[in-house]
Design a protein around this motif. Structure first.
Motif, PDB file in Angstrom:
ATOM      1  N   GLU A  59       0.857  -1.190   0.000  1.00 28.48           N
ATOM      2  CA  GLU A  59       0.000   0.000   0.000  1.00 28.48           C
ATOM      3  C   GLU A  59       0.887   1.230   0.000  1.00 28.48           C
ATOM      4  N   ASN A 118      -4.631   5.092  -1.916  1.00 31.19           N
ATOM      5  CA  ASN A 118      -5.842   5.542  -1.236  1.00 31.19           C
ATOM      6  C   ASN A 118      -6.495   6.656  -2.039  1.00 31.19           C
ATOM      7  N   GLU A 150      -8.064   2.049  -3.125  1.00 28.73           N
ATOM      8  CA  GLU A 150      -8.695   1.823  -1.823  1.00 28.73           C
ATOM      9  C   GLU A 150      -9.721   2.907  -1.543  1.00 28.73           C
ATOM     10  N   ASP A 180     -11.552  -0.070   2.289  1.00 31.83           N
ATOM     11  CA  ASP A 180     -10.582   0.165   3.363  1.00 31.83           C
ATOM     12  C   ASP A 180     -11.302   0.369   4.690  1.00 31.83           C
ATOM     13  N   LYS A 201     -10.620  -4.840   3.359  1.00 35.47           N
ATOM     14  CA  LYS A 201      -9.518  -4.597   4.289  1.00 35.47           C
ATOM     15  C   LYS A 201     -10.078  -4.466   5.696  1.00 35.47           C
ATOM     16  N   GLU A 238      -5.495  -5.474   8.474  1.00 34.83           N
ATOM     17  CA  GLU A 238      -4.619  -4.331   8.736  1.00 34.83           C
ATOM     18  C   GLU A 238      -4.296  -4.221  10.214  1.00 34.83           C
TER      19      GLU A 238
HETATM   20 MG    MG Z   1      -5.629   2.450   2.893  1.00 37.09          MG
END
Ligand code: MG
Ligand code: C2E
Ligand code: MG
Ligand code: MG
Length: 285
Positions: A59, A118, A150, A180, A201, A238
């Protein structure tokens, strides 16, 4: 008679507020120059495939290398940029840096690792925002399956119809799309039926359960992963910080882990050392 406590807390509050406003103004004054001076730096955090123990993704997470203040974390400046709109430029910059890196890996004969970026919800205010992303990736000629966008679950509630439209457009370009911070806020399982993302995620909130709730927490995680699998979504956990959690996630058939247990977000060259060393065929001639 004056209530002193109240008076002091009031003064204290306005001081804090004043400091925050000054800081915000400082950031706003500096941001354009900082972009031109390349003070924004893309860090990468590895996503480990916990079945094969290989780095299967990364990421992109931005940092601000301020010549006077040092390395600033996104929490210190992204909220300001989301307020003043500069986040749109910054996200495009990050996306271009990622495309540039993937292009270099391909040119050097390195087996490229997919990278996610992102996307702030601020972009969604402009219906044509994806054109700019499309232009950049076409310029670098990146196989689109190496790119993942994301989206944070908070956008889901603002306009579900539009979000679905955005995801479809992202898919039309060939990118993967992830949801996310799932589970950090008001996510409902029900929304998963409408949001056709490829990757879920799981927020680190899932892994911060109190000891007394450990059993229940595990049960929820296992079943969310199972649900994602049945909906054909990959799962990335995560904020995983211990090998104990990794073992549990392996048993629960979570695909990937992104957390300090394997690596913090690191510079591109540190990432290359982390992901490609000891990887035959990974080096360029
Ligand atoms: Mg992210
Ligand atoms: P995110 O997208 O959910 O990124 C994951 C965050 O969790 C990162 O924080 C990462 O450093 C942190 N993290 C990863 N593993 C662990 C762990 O094991 N323990 C703990 N305590 N934390 C872990 P970071 O880099 O500070 O970024 C914060 C947020 O800022 C990101 O959350 C994302 O929402 C936003 N952000 C970062 N870069 C960008 C960007 O280029 N564009 C946009 N729009 N937002 C960005
Ligand atoms: Mg997250
Ligand atoms: Mg976050």
């Amino acid at each position: 008679q004056i209530n002193e406590t109240k008076l002091y807390s009031c003064v204290f509050y306005s001081d804090m507020e004043r400091v925050r406003m000054i800081r915000e103004k400082e950031i706003t004054n500096r941001m354009q120059t900082a972009l031109e001076n390349r003070e924004f730096v893309v860090y990468l955090q590895p996503k480990m495939d916990i079945e094969t123990n290989t780095v299967s993704g990364a990421e992109a997470l931005v940092r601000w290398q301020d010549p006077e203040k040092g390395l600033l974390q996104p929490g210190e400046f992204i909220p300001v940029f989301e307020k003043n709109g500069f986040i749109v430029k910054l996200d495009l910059f990050v996306f271009e840096e990622v495309c540039r890196l993937l292009r270099r890996w391909i040119d050097q004969g390195i087996d490229p690792i997919p990278i996610s970026v992102n996307l702030s919800r601020v972009h969604l205010k402009n219906p044509d925002f994806l054109d700019q992303f499309r232009k950049i990736y076409e310029r670098y000629q990146i196989p689109p399956q190496l790119l993942e966008i994301e989206l944070t679950e908070t956008v889901v509630f603002e306009n579900l119809e539009f979000l679905i439209h955005v995801i479809e457009q992202i898919h039309d370009m060939g990118f993967r799309c992830s949801l996310d911070d799932f589970g950090s806020g008001y996510s409902s399982l029900n929304m998963l039926k409408d949001v056709p993302v490829d990757v879920l995620k799981l927020d680190r909130a899932f892994f911060q359960e109190k000891k007394s709730n450990a059993k229940r927490g595990k049960c929820v995680i296992e079943n969310v992963i199972e649900l994602a699998r049945k909906l054909d979504m990959d799962t990335v956990s995560e904020g995983v910080e211990t090998m104990h959690q990794v073992e549990f996630l392996r048993e629960a058939k979570c695909h990937m882990v992104q957390g300090y247990v394997f690596s913090r977000p690191i510079t591109i060259s540190d990432f290359e050392a982390f992901a490609f060393s000891g990887n035959s065929g990974g080096e360029s001639e």
